[in-house]
Write a protein that holds these residues in place. Structure first.
Motif, PDB file in Angstrom:
ATOM      1  N   GLU A 191      -3.893  12.898   2.853  1.00 31.01           N
ATOM      2  CA  GLU A 191      -4.000  14.102   3.679  1.00 31.01           C
ATOM      3  C   GLU A 191      -3.134  13.940   4.921  1.00 31.01           C
ATOM      4  O   GLU A 191      -2.837  12.826   5.344  1.00 31.01           O
ATOM      5  N   ASP A 192      -2.803  15.078   5.525  1.00 35.42           N
ATOM      6  CA  ASP A 192      -1.972  15.022   6.731  1.00 35.42           C
ATOM      7  C   ASP A 192      -2.821  14.791   7.971  1.00 35.42           C
ATOM      8  O   ASP A 192      -3.182  15.716   8.698  1.00 35.42           O
ATOM      9  N   ARG A 193      -3.158  13.563   8.171  1.00 40.30           N
ATOM     10  CA  ARG A 193      -3.891  13.170   9.375  1.00 40.30           C
ATOM     11  C   ARG A 193      -3.557  11.702   9.616  1.00 40.30           C
ATOM     12  O   ARG A 193      -3.048  11.023   8.713  1.00 40.30           O
ATOM     13  N   PRO A 194      -3.791  11.211  10.794  1.00 39.96           N
ATOM     14  CA  PRO A 194      -3.438   9.814  11.059  1.00 39.96           C
ATOM     15  C   PRO A 194      -4.250   8.857  10.178  1.00 39.96           C
ATOM     16  O   PRO A 194      -5.430   9.092   9.938  1.00 39.96           O
ATOM     17  N   TYR A 195      -3.598   7.818   9.688  1.00 37.85           N
ATOM     18  CA  TYR A 195      -4.261   6.814   8.847  1.00 37.85           C
ATOM     19  C   TYR A 195      -4.019   5.427   9.419  1.00 37.85           C
ATOM     20  O   TYR A 195      -2.993   5.182  10.079  1.00 37.85           O
ATOM     21  N   LYS A 196      -4.963   4.566   9.171  1.00 38.07           N
ATOM     22  CA  LYS A 196      -4.721   3.157   9.496  1.00 38.07           C
ATOM     23  C   LYS A 196      -4.567   2.427   8.169  1.00 38.07           C
ATOM     24  O   LYS A 196      -5.517   2.376   7.375  1.00 38.07           O
ATOM     25  N   LEU A 197      -3.372   1.928   7.899  1.00 33.83           N
ATOM     26  CA  LEU A 197      -3.158   1.207   6.644  1.00 33.83           C
ATOM     27  C   LEU A 197      -3.354  -0.284   6.885  1.00 33.83           C
ATOM     28  O   LEU A 197      -2.855  -0.834   7.872  1.00 33.83           O
ATOM     29  N   VAL A 198      -4.070  -0.928   5.984  1.00 36.62           N
ATOM     30  CA  VAL A 198      -4.312  -2.365   6.124  1.00 36.62           C
ATOM     31  C   VAL A 198      -3.712  -3.078   4.923  1.00 36.62           C
ATOM     32  O   VAL A 198      -3.988  -2.712   3.778  1.00 36.62           O
ATOM     33  N   ASP A 199      -2.883  -4.060   5.192  1.00 37.85           N
ATOM     34  CA  ASP A 199      -2.306  -4.860   4.109  1.00 37.85           C
ATOM     35  C   ASP A 199      -3.423  -5.697   3.483  1.00 37.85           C
ATOM     36  O   ASP A 199      -4.083  -6.467   4.182  1.00 37.85           O
ATOM     37  N   MET A 200      -3.625  -5.530   2.189  1.00 41.23           N
ATOM     38  CA  MET A 200      -4.758  -6.205   1.547  1.00 41.23           C
ATOM     39  C   MET A 200      -4.574  -7.711   1.464  1.00 41.23           C
ATOM     40  O   MET A 200      -5.507  -8.452   1.192  1.00 41.23           O
ATOM     41  N   GLU A 201      -3.339  -8.159   1.632  1.00 46.33           N
ATOM     42  CA  GLU A 201      -3.117  -9.600   1.517  1.00 46.33           C
ATOM     43  C   GLU A 201      -3.066 -10.295   2.876  1.00 46.33           C
ATOM     44  O   GLU A 201      -3.631 -11.363   3.037  1.00 46.33           O
ATOM     45  N   SER A 202      -2.384  -9.645   3.859  1.00 41.85           N
ATOM     46  CA  SER A 202      -2.245 -10.327   5.152  1.00 41.85           C
ATOM     47  C   SER A 202      -3.208  -9.782   6.196  1.00 41.85           C
ATOM     48  O   SER A 202      -3.418 -10.395   7.239  1.00 41.85           O
ATOM     49  N   GLY A 203      -3.781  -8.624   5.933  1.00 47.23           N
ATOM     50  CA  GLY A 203      -4.687  -8.019   6.895  1.00 47.23           C
ATOM     51  C   GLY A 203      -3.950  -7.252   7.994  1.00 47.23           C
ATOM     52  O   GLY A 203      -4.558  -6.661   8.880  1.00 47.23           O
ATOM     53  N   GLU A 204      -2.646  -7.277   7.938  1.00 46.23           N
ATOM     54  CA  GLU A 204      -1.829  -6.579   8.929  1.00 46.23           C
ATOM     55  C   GLU A 204      -2.149  -5.092   8.923  1.00 46.23           C
ATOM     56  O   GLU A 204      -2.327  -4.493   7.862  1.00 46.23           O
ATOM     57  N   GLN A 205      -2.202  -4.497  10.139  1.00 43.50           N
ATOM     58  CA  GLN A 205      -2.571  -3.082  10.204  1.00 43.50           C
ATOM     59  C   GLN A 205      -1.422  -2.234  10.714  1.00 43.50           C
ATOM     60  O   GLN A 205      -0.596  -2.685  11.499  1.00 43.50           O
ATOM     61  N   LEU A 206      -1.427  -0.994  10.276  1.00 44.72           N
ATOM     62  CA  LEU A 206      -0.338  -0.093  10.655  1.00 44.72           C
ATOM     63  C   LEU A 206      -0.927   1.309  10.792  1.00 44.72           C
ATOM     64  O   LEU A 206      -1.642   1.778   9.893  1.00 44.72           O
ATOM     65  N   ARG A 207      -0.645   1.940  11.933  1.00 44.10           N
ATOM     66  CA  ARG A 207      -1.142   3.306  12.080  1.00 44.10           C
ATOM     67  C   ARG A 207      -0.017   4.268  11.742  1.00 44.10           C
ATOM     68  O   ARG A 207       1.072   4.167  12.298  1.00 44.10           O
ATOM     69  N   ILE A 208      -0.282   5.201  10.869  1.00 49.92           N
ATOM     70  CA  ILE A 208       0.777   6.128  10.453  1.00 49.92           C
ATOM     71  C   ILE A 208       0.226   7.531  10.283  1.00 49.92           C
ATOM     72  O   ILE A 208      -0.973   7.741  10.170  1.00 49.92           O
ATOM     73  N   ASN A 209       1.168   8.461  10.255  1.00 60.29           N
ATOM     74  CA  ASN A 209       0.830   9.810   9.836  1.00 60.29           C
ATOM     75  C   ASN A 209       1.664  10.063   8.580  1.00 60.29           C
ATOM     76  O   ASN A 209       2.891  10.075   8.643  1.00 60.29           O
ATOM     77  N   PRO A 210       1.024  10.225   7.431  1.00 63.02           N
ATOM     78  CA  PRO A 210       1.772  10.277   6.170  1.00 63.02           C
ATOM     79  C   PRO A 210       2.957  11.237   6.188  1.00 63.02           C
ATOM     80  O   PRO A 210       4.028  10.913   5.689  1.00 63.02           O
ATOM     81  N   SER A 211       2.778  12.411   6.780  1.00 64.59           N
ATOM     82  CA  SER A 211       3.852  13.413   6.713  1.00 64.59           C
ATOM     83  C   SER A 211       5.116  12.922   7.412  1.00 64.59           C
ATOM     84  O   SER A 211       6.228  13.288   7.066  1.00 64.59           O
ATOM     85  N   GLU A 212       4.923  12.067   8.436  1.00 64.80           N
ATOM     86  CA  GLU A 212       6.088  11.600   9.189  1.00 64.80           C
ATOM     87  C   GLU A 212       6.940  10.611   8.398  1.00 64.80           C
ATOM     88  O   GLU A 212       8.152  10.552   8.569  1.00 64.80           O
ATOM     89  N   ILE A 213       6.292   9.830   7.604  1.00 70.32           N
ATOM     90  CA  ILE A 213       7.071   8.779   6.930  1.00 70.32           C
ATOM     91  C   ILE A 213       7.277   9.030   5.430  1.00 70.32           C
ATOM     92  O   ILE A 213       7.973   8.288   4.755  1.00 70.32           O
ATOM     93  N   ARG A 214       6.652  10.081   4.937  1.00 67.59           N
ATOM     94  CA  ARG A 214       6.638  10.277   3.480  1.00 67.59           C
ATOM     95  C   ARG A 214       8.040  10.211   2.861  1.00 67.59           C
ATOM     96  O   ARG A 214       8.269   9.505   1.879  1.00 67.59           O
TER      97      ARG A 214
END
Lengths: 311, 105
Positions: free
Chosen positions: A239-262
């Motif tokens: 969905e078009d809303r801010p998301y926090k993506l977490v790398d399942m292997e390293s635990g690294e986090q990234l905040r994104i808005n899907p529409s911006e980077i799609r």
């Protein structure tokens, strides 16, 4: 509670009906025959008995009837050796869900069922089957055998992975190293079937390709099932809303808005896949994209075609 | 139709032929021979003009069988100009025999 493989579904997947649907011509057993003689399957000739040799295969009925000492020789069906290799790193447990199942799988459950179906088919064809599981190291490397006790053991190993679906948090991948090690451990020419999402450091893509090439160097035939969740991983269907993506292997986090980077994301993702496909083509590796949302139909046919080509 | 070859007529019919010759060495008690037999008959019909196709019962014609060292049956020998040029032991698909025969033409 222990989770068990749904055997009826596996049977169903590898049934002759399904194969018929996939327009596979010819029968399954006897796709290939060996020119070598053993003492197992089809009676091919009589040979005069030489004194001193084992009396085990003498045709005693013939001796009883005619006093002739002949040995029965049989035509042996060659067994193809197959090795199934499963990537069990944390990224394979995507998308994260409470109860992944046959009908609603994540990548690892999809790979397990696909591998189990192939295994069941290999058993029917008397192909020797081996299983290797890896993360950032080799977790399992079985022998390749075709007897039913062995196949049962392999099913058991697959069920164990189903069981530990939540235990594998932060389990990193080291595809190149693992594949290199496995390549060194397979001594006889085999059909190698890899299930992986191929998520590794893109910076060391060359190493990844080298590890695939390693199998070819030893004359193995390779099918790579690139297991993806196209909807989420490639199309970024969020969905078009801010998301926090977490790398399942390293635990690294990234905040994104899907529409911006799609758009950029899709571009990169397509490039990585294109590279992989091209390299596989160059090394004569069968590259098969396996989208977990599209079911298991595309899994068995590549194996059968490759198998047919080998004999 | 395959020719019935014997110790007596083998030289005349097989060795002196100017066409390629295939000879099936068999015996009545041998199961695999009964599989190969009809295949050889078929080849005999298909290649009636181009080759000599014969069968030799090793029990009744031990001399020829001994001469060619036949220890396994069925054995199929391929002759050209009186010489053995190829050999096939055991029951094999028809196409294998046809390919070998055609390569002699």
């Amino acid at each position: 509670m222990a989770r068990n493989l749904d055997h009826s579904r596996i049977q169903q997947m590898s049934s002759f009906e399904m194969l018929a649907n996939q327009v596979v011509e010819g029968t399954i057993t006897g796709l290939h025959k060996s020119p070598f003689h053993g003492f197992s399957v089809e009676f091919a000739e009589h040979r005069q008995y030489n004194s001193g040799e084992s009396t085990r295969h003498i045709d005693w009925k013939l001796f009883g009837r005619t006093d002739k000492m002949f040995v029965k020789r049989f035509e042996e069906e060659t067994n193809l050796r197959c090795r199934l290799i499963l990537d069990c790193s944390s990224s394979m447990y995507f998308p994260k869900m409470n109860e992944p199942s046959f009908d609603n799988p994540n990548k690892i459950v999809f790979s397990i069922y696909a591998a189990a179906a192939l295994m069941s088919l290999m058993k029917k064809q008397r192909d020797a089957t081996g299983l290797s599981l890896f993360t950032d190291k080799i977790n399992l490397h079985s022998h390749a055998k075709s007897n039913s006790v062995h196949i049962k053991y392999l099913f058991g190993e697959l069920e164990k992975i189903l069981d530990q679906k939540l235990l594998n948090e932060d389990q990193k991948t080291d595809i190149p190293n693992s594949l290199h090690q496995i390549a060194e451990m397979i001594h006889k020419r085999s059909l190698v079937i890899i299930f992986s999402d191929m998520f590794d450091d893109y910076d060391r893509a060359d190493k990844l390709f080298q590890s695939l090439q390693h199998f070819r160097h030893y004359n193995h035939e390779v099918i790579l099932f690139h297991v993806v969740d196209k909807k989420l991983e490639e199309d970024l269907h969020l969905e078009d809303r801010p998301y926090k993506l977490v790398d399942m292997e390293s635990g690294e986090q990234l905040r994104i808005n899907p529409s911006e980077i799609r758009e950029r994301y899709a571009e990169m993702s397509a490039k990585i896949q294109h590279d992989l496909e091209m390299k596989c083509g160059r090394y004569n590796i069968d590259y098969v994209r396996a989208d977990i949302n599209k079911g298991f139909d595309g899994i068995i046919l590549p194996y059968l075609l490759k198998r047919k080509k080998l004999h | 139709m395959a020719l019935e070859l014997t110790d007596a007529n083998f030289e005349e019919l097989a060795l002196k032929s100017d066409k390629p010759v295939i000879v099936d060495f068999w015996a009545v008690w041998c199961g695999p021979c009964r599989i190969v037999g009809p295949v050889v008959e078929e080849i005999g019909e298909e290649f009636a003009e181009k080759a000599v196709v014969g069968k030799l019962d090793v029990d009744h014609n031990p001399e020829i069988a001994r001469k060619y060292g036949i220890r396994n049956i069925p054995t199929i020998l391929f002759f050209k100009d009186g010489e053995v040029v190829d050999k096939q032991v055991g029951s094999v698909p028809k196409q294998v025999l046809v390919n070998k025969l055609e390569s002699l033409m």
